[in-house]
Write a protein that holds these residues in place. Structure first.
Motif, PDB file in Angstrom:
ATOM      1  N   GLY A 167      87.666  36.384  45.137  1.00 52.50           N
ATOM      2  CA  GLY A 167      86.228  36.487  45.307  1.00 52.50           C
ATOM      3  C   GLY A 167      85.736  36.084  46.678  1.00 52.50           C
ATOM      4  O   GLY A 167      84.575  35.697  46.844  1.00 52.50           O
ATOM      5  N   ASN A 168      86.604  36.225  47.685  1.00 50.38           N
ATOM      6  CA  ASN A 168      86.178  35.875  49.044  1.00 50.38           C
ATOM      7  C   ASN A 168      86.347  37.082  49.967  1.00 50.38           C
ATOM      8  O   ASN A 168      86.676  38.187  49.528  1.00 50.38           O
ATOM      9  CB  ASN A 168      86.945  34.657  49.563  1.00 50.38           C
ATOM     10  N   PHE A 169      86.167  36.858  51.258  1.00 48.68           N
ATOM     11  CA  PHE A 169      86.164  37.957  52.227  1.00 48.68           C
ATOM     12  C   PHE A 169      87.530  38.629  52.364  1.00 48.68           C
ATOM     13  O   PHE A 169      87.622  39.747  52.888  1.00 48.68           O
ATOM     14  CB  PHE A 169      85.693  37.447  53.593  1.00 48.68           C
ATOM     15  N   LEU A 170      88.587  37.984  51.893  1.00 45.34           N
ATOM     16  CA  LEU A 170      89.924  38.572  51.998  1.00 45.34           C
ATOM     17  C   LEU A 170      90.222  39.592  50.897  1.00 45.34           C
ATOM     18  O   LEU A 170      91.203  40.331  50.993  1.00 45.34           O
ATOM     19  CB  LEU A 170      90.989  37.476  51.968  1.00 45.34           C
ATOM     20  N   ASP A 171      89.396  39.636  49.850  1.00 47.68           N
ATOM     21  CA  ASP A 171      89.673  40.545  48.733  1.00 47.68           C
ATOM     22  C   ASP A 171      89.726  41.997  49.187  1.00 47.68           C
ATOM     23  O   ASP A 171      90.584  42.766  48.734  1.00 47.68           O
ATOM     24  CB  ASP A 171      88.609  40.386  47.641  1.00 47.68           C
TER      25      ASP A 171
END
Length: 354
Positions: free
Chosen positions: A200-204
């Motif tokens: 659920g973060n920018f890396l998803d």
């Protein structure tokens, strides 16, 4: 009662009693055509003894002398990265009822070598099951005790995929790719496994892009994969990987097919896998056990050593809060009864599972 009838019944009662008292034999036989070993559980005259296999403390009769059971074989196909020990409770229940249980080691997708899971393994697994039956047929001690015209098949997770193939299903790597392209966010663990997870973060976004790039490169094969094994006469598929199957091919299974489902499965999300199968074959298959509070690892018994696993593996395989693992013995008993019914085990030999 006629003298010969009395003698026949006395023999049957003696055999049933011996099954109840005997140990559970264990041995490995050499796989055929370069396959790994086939682990075999069977009724034995030898007493169970403590046996260590990895982190598992078992009670089995290692290389104990086999005795006659009910004459039927059940093949068990393990899940991805699996081993023969996490199905030993089910094997014990089957052996108590007189079955011999054979577990092939699936190449590139087992605990010793997990290098090629997913479609790469799924292509090979059904033939490995057939060769495991052939290996049993060549075993001098076990073959005379068995009739291999009606063999049972049980598989869990990736092994459930194998079971569906042997029930008459057809699947395609291209369907796996299509599924992941459409549902990568909602069924990420199926598409990627234990390599990584969405947090659920920018890396998803990066993770999904990289995963789909690999999947598109590796799984554009549109071939329909099937496998015919006429000796298999009944199949139980537990929490199967199934998103890549042509569901029409499972609408009327080739042999009696039963499903075990887990409502809180995070690895193979039910609406993409087991639910689709049960809907496709409704009226022509059996839901042997529906476990609404169970996770993916409910059918592993004894449980794997979760303390030695990654946090992701524990979340995917551990029991959800509130799940009662004590009910799994009843599930094992249902599996035993299903095979007794559909493999036509002679009624007097149906020793009760413990």
């Amino acid at each position: 009662m006629h003298q010969y009838t009395r003698l026949a019944w006395a023999g049957l009662l003696t055999l049933t009693a011996s099954l109840a008292q005997a140990g559970v034999g264990l041995k490995e036989i050499t796989g055929l055509q370069g396959d790994g070993p086939v682990t075999v559980y069977y009724p034995s005259s030898a007493a169970d003894q403590p046996l260590q296999r990895g982190p598992f403390h078992l009670q089995l009769a290692w290389q104990g002398a086999p005795v006659a059971g009910n004459g039927r074989l059940v093949v068990v196909s393990h899940g991805s990265g699996g081993n023969p020990w996490v199905y030993s409770d089910l094997a014990r229940s089957l052996v108590a009822a007189g079955f011999v249980v054979a577990m092939p080691e699936h190449a590139g997708d087992n605990a010793k070598d997990p290098s090629k899971p997913g479609p790469d393994s799924w292509k090979k697994r059904p033939a490995e099951v057939s060769r495991a039956i052939d290996a049993i047929a060549k075993d001098a001690a076990l073959a005379p005790l068995l009739s291999l015209d009606r063999v049972g098949m049980y598989g869990m997770s990736a092994g459930g995929h194998t079971a569906l193939s042997l029930a008459g299903g057809r699947w395609s790597p291209a369907l796996f790719k299509q599924h992941c392209e459409t549902n990568i966010a909602d069924d990420f663990a199926t598409c990627v496994g234990l390599f990584t997870e969405l947090k659920g973060n920018f890396l998803d976004g990066v993770k999904k892009t990289v995963a789909l790039g690999v999947i598109r490169q590796r799984y554009d094969d549109t071939t329909w994969y099937t496998h015919d094994e006429p000796r298999i006469a009944a199949v139980v598929s537990g929490v199967p990987a199934a998103a890549d199957f042509d569901m029409a091919s499972l609408a009327r299974p080739r042999v009696p097919l039963a499903l075990i489902t887990a409502g809180k499965d995070l690895w193979l999300v039910p609406r993409f896998h087991s639910d689709r199968v049960t809907e496709a074959c409704a009226g022509h298959c059996t839901v042997l056990a529906a476990l609404p509070d169970a996770g993916h690892g409910a059918l592993l018994s004894p449980q794997p050593a979760l303390a030695q696993m990654s946090d992701l593996a524990v979340r995917l395989l551990g029991d959800p809060p509130g799940f009662d693992r004590g009910q799994m013995h009843t599930v094992d008993t249902k599996i035993v009864r299903y095979f007794e019914q559909h493999l036509q085990v002679p009624a007097p030999l149906q020793a009760k599972a413990p």
